[in-house]
Design a protein around this motif. Structure first.
Motif, PDB file in Angstrom:
ATOM      1  N   VAL A 197       0.862  -1.186   0.000  1.00 52.05           N
ATOM      2  CA  VAL A 197       0.000   0.000   0.000  1.00 52.05           C
ATOM      3  C   VAL A 197       0.897   1.235   0.000  1.00 52.05           C
ATOM      4  O   VAL A 197       2.063   1.174   0.403  1.00 52.05           O
ATOM      5  CB  VAL A 197      -0.967   0.035   1.217  1.00 52.05           C
ATOM      6  CG1 VAL A 197      -1.879  -1.176   1.211  1.00 52.05           C
ATOM      7  CG2 VAL A 197      -0.225   0.141   2.538  1.00 52.05           C
ATOM      8  N   ASP A 198       0.341   2.359  -0.469  1.00 55.09           N
ATOM      9  CA  ASP A 198       1.137   3.582  -0.598  1.00 55.09           C
ATOM     10  C   ASP A 198       1.215   4.368   0.699  1.00 55.09           C
ATOM     11  O   ASP A 198       2.194   5.043   0.958  1.00 55.09           O
ATOM     12  CB  ASP A 198       0.529   4.469  -1.692  1.00 55.09           C
ATOM     13  CG  ASP A 198       0.548   3.758  -3.036  1.00 55.09           C
ATOM     14  OD1 ASP A 198       1.643   3.468  -3.531  1.00 55.09           O
ATOM     15  OD2 ASP A 198      -0.543   3.462  -3.568  1.00 55.09           O
ATOM     16  N   ARG A 199       0.161   4.278   1.498  1.00 53.37           N
ATOM     17  CA  ARG A 199       0.159   5.035   2.757  1.00 53.37           C
ATOM     18  C   ARG A 199      -0.824   4.423   3.746  1.00 53.37           C
ATOM     19  O   ARG A 199      -1.763   3.728   3.355  1.00 53.37           O
ATOM     20  CB  ARG A 199      -0.182   6.502   2.523  1.00 53.37           C
ATOM     21  CG  ARG A 199      -1.529   6.721   1.871  1.00 53.37           C
ATOM     22  CD  ARG A 199      -1.919   8.203   1.903  1.00 53.37           C
ATOM     23  NE  ARG A 199      -1.083   9.016   1.036  1.00 53.37           N
ATOM     24  CZ  ARG A 199      -1.301  10.307   0.788  1.00 53.37           C
ATOM     25  NH1 ARG A 199      -2.345  10.918   1.351  1.00 53.37           N
ATOM     26  NH2 ARG A 199      -0.515  10.996   0.003  1.00 53.37           N
ATOM     27  N   VAL A 200      -0.570   4.699   5.028  1.00 51.94           N
ATOM     28  CA  VAL A 200      -1.487   4.287   6.094  1.00 51.94           C
ATOM     29  C   VAL A 200      -2.129   5.552   6.636  1.00 51.94           C
ATOM     30  O   VAL A 200      -1.438   6.503   7.001  1.00 51.94           O
ATOM     31  CB  VAL A 200      -0.732   3.539   7.216  1.00 51.94           C
ATOM     32  CG1 VAL A 200      -1.706   3.144   8.331  1.00 51.94           C
ATOM     33  CG2 VAL A 200      -0.030   2.307   6.667  1.00 51.94           C
ATOM     34  N   ALA A 201      -3.468   5.558   6.648  1.00 49.29           N
ATOM     35  CA  ALA A 201      -4.198   6.748   7.094  1.00 49.29           C
ATOM     36  C   ALA A 201      -4.527   6.652   8.576  1.00 49.29           C
ATOM     37  O   ALA A 201      -4.784   5.566   9.100  1.00 49.29           O
ATOM     38  CB  ALA A 201      -5.486   6.896   6.289  1.00 49.29           C
ATOM     39  N   GLU A 202      -4.519   7.796   9.233  1.00 52.85           N
ATOM     40  CA  GLU A 202      -4.905   7.855  10.650  1.00 52.85           C
ATOM     41  C   GLU A 202      -6.430   7.725  10.773  1.00 52.85           C
ATOM     42  O   GLU A 202      -7.172   8.007   9.835  1.00 52.85           O
ATOM     43  CB  GLU A 202      -4.469   9.194  11.255  1.00 52.85           C
ATOM     44  CG  GLU A 202      -2.962   9.416  11.269  1.00 52.85           C
ATOM     45  CD  GLU A 202      -2.216   8.439  12.155  1.00 52.85           C
ATOM     46  OE1 GLU A 202      -2.731   8.136  13.252  1.00 52.85           O
ATOM     47  OE2 GLU A 202      -1.154   7.946  11.736  1.00 52.85           O
ATOM     48  N   GLY A 203      -6.891   7.339  11.958  1.00 50.51           N
ATOM     49  CA  GLY A 203      -8.323   7.326  12.242  1.00 50.51           C
ATOM     50  C   GLY A 203      -9.037   6.129  11.650  1.00 50.51           C
ATOM     51  O   GLY A 203      -8.408   5.181  11.176  1.00 50.51           O
ATOM     52  N   ASP A 204     -10.380   6.195  11.689  1.00 51.32           N
ATOM     53  CA  ASP A 204     -11.160   5.038  11.246  1.00 51.32           C
ATOM     54  C   ASP A 204     -12.208   5.411  10.189  1.00 51.32           C
ATOM     55  O   ASP A 204     -13.178   4.689   9.984  1.00 51.32           O
ATOM     56  CB  ASP A 204     -11.827   4.351  12.446  1.00 51.32           C
ATOM     57  CG  ASP A 204     -12.693   5.320  13.254  1.00 51.32           C
ATOM     58  OD1 ASP A 204     -12.892   6.466  12.797  1.00 51.32           O
ATOM     59  OD2 ASP A 204     -13.162   4.917  14.332  1.00 51.32           O
TER      60      ASP A 204
END
Length: 703
Positions: free
Chosen positions: A174-181
């Motif tokens: 994956v290119d990035r991990v996002a914060e939150g849900d």
């Protein structure tokens, strides 16, 4: 904001971004409606000049949970998943896969067809097709190595494991991990950035991770050698390696064609049918009647009686599930040994780098020990793991009856003893159940839940709920000597002993059984478990043994010499200087020869195929008896027991599924042929005879 929808896929415009939401409960499986909806949505996005980018996401708890198991075994309906993935990748506008929860198998292949990938912390990604005897068949074997390199791609596909978002980002999956849900916010945010920067579609098929041809070939060769060694007898793992070789050698379109060809070979393999059967059987085994009719009792704390190998292993399994444990031993010295046995497991994990010392400290903070049963007054469940002796166990249960609070579940880990008799000895038989763990209890997946006559349904439901918490595969068993597994084991073990006395060496028998797909043969298993355990059981049963039944004395001769296996450095095999793998022992062969002479047997030769036929016929026949007598609810419960507790090759589905593949008339004919030599032992199961007469098979009883 415009919205268009199909049954399982909805498209919603957010300004110039088209959000495509897959909604196919419970897991967003890739059924035909989802495939059609995705295809239509991408084509609509390409055709709409107002749409600048597309976001794919899942409703509910998952992105996409893989193939729809409801379609297994049915004729395929278009569009095929490879065509959907190819069409997503061919889109002329950037497509972002916004991943939360599961993106597994075909679900991850859809994400790989997208041009960009963002994952929430909750994401679980994987290509677990190998566990069903398959390979990723929608571009996974071609796109994954082009994206993350052959070594990482092969490890992911050959293990079938799930990885988290952080590991996926580190690998480049994956290119990035996002914060939150908020998965919608994560997907829209990324898509808007891409549109603002003028980013073009970035096709995974054009990824350059295979550019270093020499390094890639080295990784593929290493994986092939390791797989040939580890996946002995398995069909699909080496096909996965072949497909990745194709990713290196062939243009993308030709690589996809090779992947499809290999996928169909896996699909048509009997191993795939065996692995799919095992997959469904495990899920069915967990659905005992009591789990449908009763609510489990709450389990927030567990007591364990006994800190030996088994008690300590159970303690580790319970601690790993996050529950506090109170261990009871007879004195301080024994309790210290019990605690040391538990700590030893975690110290081993620290030494291997699997956990950090502070993780062990946090786990051991939930461990308490006492020499007084009074310490169990408030626990919700107690598991007794003391010496296999009825009087000893009844004494333990008398104490539990005295100290445990009303409603506490009282479990015994007995392997053979009559649990009805244990339950009848106390004032609350409704709370007593069998939890038969397999050693080492913190590693072995099987848990036989043994249901005595007077137990409450909610206690049975509680046992199945506990199995889930402990990540065990649970099977419901009735009360008899040995329950499902050990009862059947005693019979095919006796068959192996008879084959040995009749002329085959224990070493040939072990090899024949290993070649069938078992990790170990019966005599290696005896040496590992300890010959003294079987010896104690034989002595216990001596008074009730049928005097007309054949009794092979060879194992007794070894035990009389103190040759109990690995722990005494010799059993059927020699184990010099603590060796884990034994070597044949000429003295054992001399004992066998002497016993043949004493029994008046003229030895004859057996082919490996004859050995396996007898070994499995005994197993299948007794398995049929266990189902006939309702000790096991269905044949699939026998299959799950043997796959998870006794090393039966998973790709063969279990002994009862295997019998169906061979054909029950052939199994019955074998038993009738063997009965000419020993009609008492080779007595066909009434269930087997009945099924053959009716032209049915074991699978018909699983419904």
């Amino acid at each position: 904001m415009n919205t268009a929808a199909t049954a399982a896929v909805a498209s919603t415009r957010h300004d110039d971004i088209l959000v495509v939401t897959i909604d196919n409960p419970p897991v967003n499986a890739l059924g035909v409606d989802v495939r059609r909806g995705l295809l239509e949505a991408i084509e609509a996005a390409d055709a709409d000049p107002a749409v600048k980018a597309v976001v794919l996401l899942g409703a509910g708890r998952n992105f996409l949970g893989g193939a729809d198991i409801r379609e297994f075994g049915k004729p395929p309906q278009p569009p095929a998943l490879p065509d959907v993935c190819n069409r997503i990748e061919a889109a002329t506008k950037p497509v972002v896969a916004a991943i939360h929860g599961a993106a597994l198998g075909g679900g991850l292949e859809v994400a790989l067809g997208a041009h960009y990938r963002v994952a929430l912390g909750s994401a679980k990604l994987g290509l677990p097709e190998v566990l069903l005897g398959l390979l990723p068949g929608a571009g996974g074997t071609q796109r994954t190595p082009r994206l993350i390199g052959a070594q990482a791609a092969l490890e992911l596909m050959l293990s079938g494991r799930h990885i988290g978002a952080k590991e996926a980002a580190k690998l480049g999956l994956v290119d990035r991990v996002a914060e939150g849900d908020d998965v919608l916010a994560a997907g829209l945010g990324y898509a808007r950035e891409l549109v603002a920067s003028g980013a073009a579609p970035r096709r995974t098929s054009e990824g350059g991770a295979l550019a270093d041809r020499a390094a890639t070939q080295t990784a593929i060769d290493a994986a092939r050698a390791e797989t040939a060694k580890k996946a002995r007898g398995l069909f699909s793992p080496l096909k996965i390696v072949d497909a990745v070789q194709g990713a290196l050698d062939l243009p993308f379109a030709e690589g996809l064609a090779l992947e499809r060809k290999l996928f169909i070979e896996c699909l048509e393999s009997p191993q795939r049918a065996g692995l799919v059967h095992a997959f469904f059987a495990e899920r069915e085994a967990a659905k005992a009647p009591e789990t449908r009719s009763a609510q489990p009792r709450a389990i927030a704390s567990v007591g364990i009686i006994g800190g030996g190998t088994m008690g300590a292993g159970i303690a580790v399994a319970v601690l790993d599930a996050g529950l506090p444990v109170t261990m009871i031993e007879r004195d301080d010295e024994a309790l210290a040994r019990g605690r040391a046995n538990v700590e030893k497991v975690y110290d081993g994990l620290i030494a291997k780098g699997r956990i950090k010392p502070e993780a062990k400290d946090a786990i051991m903070a939930r461990f308490n020990g006492s020499t007084s049963y009074d310490a169990l007054s408030q626990v919700d469940l107690v598991i007794e793991a003391v010496f296999e002796d009825m009087a000893v166990k009844q004494a333990v249960f008398k104490e539990l009856d005295r100290v445990c609070k009303p409603g506490a579940v009282l479990a015994t880990n007995t392997s053979y003893l009559d649990i009805d008799q244990i339950a009848a000895s106390i004032s609350r038989p409704q709370d007593v159940i069998g939890l038969h763990f397999f050693s080492p209890a913190n590693i072995m997946k099987l848990l036989e839940i043994v249901v005595p006559a007077k137990v409450s349904a909610d206690v049975v439901a509680t046992a199945f709920e506990l199995a889930k918490k402990l990540k065990k595969t649970a099977v419901r068993a009735g009360v008899c000597d040995g329950f499902i597994g050990n009862r059947v084991l005693a019979v095919y073990g006796a068959a192996a002993q008879a084959i040995m006395e009749d002329g085959a060496s224990p070493y040939q028998i072990d090899k024949a059984v290993r070649d069938f797909g078992y990790p170990m043969g019966p005599f290696q298993v005896s040496d590992l478990a300890g010959g003294d355990i079987g010896w104690a059981t034989r002595k216990r049963r001596a008074a009730t043994r049928d005097p007309n039944a054949r009794y092979v004395q060879i194992p007794d001769r070894l035990c009389e010499r103190g040759w109990f296996g690995q722990k005494t450095a010799r059993g059927y095999y020699l184990y010099p200087e603590g060796a884990r793998v034994g070597t044949p022992d000429p003295e054992v062969e001399a004992i066998i020869d002497a016993e043949r002479q004493r029994a008046g047997i003229t030895p004859r030769s057996f082919t490996d195929e004859e050995i396996v036929r007898r070994y499995l016929a005994a197993m299948i026949n007794e398995g049929a008896n266990v189902v006939h007598q309702k000790i096991a609810l269905r044949p699939l419960d026998v299959d799950v027991t043997f796959v998870h507790g006794y090393g039966f090759p998973r790709y063969r589905g279990g002994p009862m599924h295997y019998a169906d593949t061979v054909g029950l008339p052939k199994i019955l004919a074998d038993i009738q042929e063997f009965a000419k030599e020993d009609p008492l032992f080779w007595k066909p199961s009434p269930l087997l005879v009945d099924l053959v007469e009716r032209g049915e098979n074991f699978a018909s009883l699983n419904k």
